[in-house]
Design a protein around this motif. Sequence first.
Motif, short mmCIF file in Angstrom:
data_model
loop_
_atom_site.label_atom_id
_atom_site.label_comp_id
_atom_site.label_asym_id
_atom_site.label_seq_id
_atom_site.Cartn_x
_atom_site.Cartn_y
_atom_site.Cartn_z
N LEU A 176 0.82 -1.22 0.00
CA LEU A 176 0.00 0.00 0.00
C LEU A 176 0.85 1.27 0.00
N VAL A 177 1.97 1.25 0.71
CA VAL A 177 2.88 2.40 0.69
C VAL A 177 3.45 2.56 -0.71
N TRP A 178 3.87 1.45 -1.35
CA TRP A 178 4.40 1.51 -2.71
C TRP A 178 3.36 2.10 -3.66
N GLU A 179 2.13 1.61 -3.57
CA GLU A 179 1.07 2.10 -4.46
C GLU A 179 0.80 3.59 -4.24
N ALA A 190 2.93 5.83 -2.98
CA ALA A 190 4.10 6.58 -3.44
C ALA A 190 4.11 6.69 -4.96
N GLN A 191 3.68 5.64 -5.64
CA GLN A 191 3.60 5.68 -7.10
C GLN A 191 2.54 6.71 -7.53
N LYS A 192 1.40 6.71 -6.86
CA LYS A 192 0.34 7.68 -7.19
C LYS A 192 0.80 9.11 -6.96
N GLU A 193 1.62 9.32 -5.92
CA GLU A 193 2.12 10.66 -5.60
C GLU A 193 3.31 11.04 -6.48
N GLY A 194 3.84 10.10 -7.25
CA GLY A 194 4.96 10.40 -8.12
C GLY A 194 6.29 10.50 -7.39
N LEU A 195 6.42 9.82 -6.26
CA LEU A 195 7.66 9.85 -5.50
C LEU A 195 8.69 8.92 -6.12
N SER A 196 9.94 9.29 -6.03
CA SER A 196 11.02 8.39 -6.42
C SER A 196 11.42 7.58 -5.18
N THR A 197 12.24 6.58 -5.37
CA THR A 197 12.70 5.78 -4.24
C THR A 197 13.48 6.63 -3.26
N SER A 198 14.34 7.51 -3.76
CA SER A 198 15.12 8.36 -2.86
C SER A 198 14.23 9.35 -2.12
N GLU A 199 13.19 9.85 -2.78
CA GLU A 199 12.25 10.76 -2.12
C GLU A 199 11.46 10.03 -1.03
N LEU A 200 11.07 8.78 -1.30
CA LEU A 200 10.37 7.99 -0.29
C LEU A 200 11.30 7.72 0.89
N LEU A 211 11.53 10.78 2.94
CA LEU A 211 10.28 10.98 3.67
C LEU A 211 10.22 10.06 4.89
N CYS A 212 10.74 8.84 4.78
CA CYS A 212 10.77 7.91 5.91
C CYS A 212 11.56 8.49 7.08
N LEU A 213 12.64 9.18 6.77
CA LEU A 213 13.47 9.77 7.82
C LEU A 213 12.87 11.06 8.38
N ARG A 214 12.09 11.75 7.56
CA ARG A 214 11.57 13.06 7.94
C ARG A 214 10.20 13.00 8.61
N ASP A 215 9.30 12.14 8.09
CA ASP A 215 7.91 12.17 8.56
C ASP A 215 7.26 10.79 8.40
N VAL A 216 7.35 9.96 9.42
CA VAL A 216 6.82 8.60 9.33
C VAL A 216 5.31 8.58 9.15
N MET A 217 4.62 9.58 9.68
CA MET A 217 3.16 9.62 9.52
C MET A 217 2.78 9.90 8.07
N ALA A 218 3.57 10.71 7.37
CA ALA A 218 3.30 10.96 5.95
C ALA A 218 3.47 9.67 5.15
N VAL A 219 4.46 8.87 5.53
CA VAL A 219 4.65 7.58 4.86
C VAL A 219 3.45 6.67 5.14
N SER A 220 3.03 6.64 6.38
CA SER A 220 1.87 5.84 6.74
C SER A 220 0.63 6.29 5.96
N ASN A 221 0.48 7.60 5.78
CA ASN A 221 -0.67 8.13 5.06
C ASN A 221 -0.68 7.74 3.58
N LEU A 222 0.47 7.39 3.02
CA LEU A 222 0.53 6.94 1.63
C LEU A 222 -0.33 5.69 1.41
N GLN A 223 -0.52 4.92 2.47
CA GLN A 223 -1.33 3.70 2.35
C GLN A 223 -2.77 3.96 1.99
N TRP A 224 -3.25 5.17 2.22
CA TRP A 224 -4.67 5.45 2.09
C TRP A 224 -4.99 6.34 0.90
N LEU A 225 -4.07 6.46 -0.05
CA LEU A 225 -4.31 7.28 -1.24
C LEU A 225 -5.07 6.48 -2.29
#
Length: 131
Positions: free
Chosen positions: A99-102, A104-114, A117-131
């Motif tokens: 769900l995080v991968w899906e 992140a793909q919808k948001e157009g994030l690259s692997t390095s950007e993801l 984001l993991c280091l900066r804001d774990v809740m934003a990463v968690s929120n990617l699951q619900w896009l």
Amino acid sequence: MYLAELRAALATIHARWEHGHDGLTPDCALCADEQAEVRALTAISYALSPNRTETTMTYKEALAEAAKTGADHATDAALMALFCKGPLQTLVGAVSPQLVWEGAQKEGLSTSELGALCLRDVMAVSNLQWL
């Protein structure tokens, strides 16, 4: 706008973000404005980045591609699938790699950007699951 200018603008916004919150705060107008600005600049950056193509593959297809080609030769979508399957949960906790991968793909994030984001804001990463 060139890619270097976009990255500089994103760094400036990230520096501004630290206005008293540990992370994104939904009720904070400054957080919402900065998040919208970052998303807009990230979308432009994504469009200008070399070797970026919109993925039409699924998470399982991306993992299969990564297994077939190896991380050195994988597309960014496949590399991100490996990242999500591997170190993602160590960095952010109990999230669904697929769900995080899906998201992140919808948001157009690259692997390095993801990864950033993991280091900066774990809740934003968690929120990617619900896009």
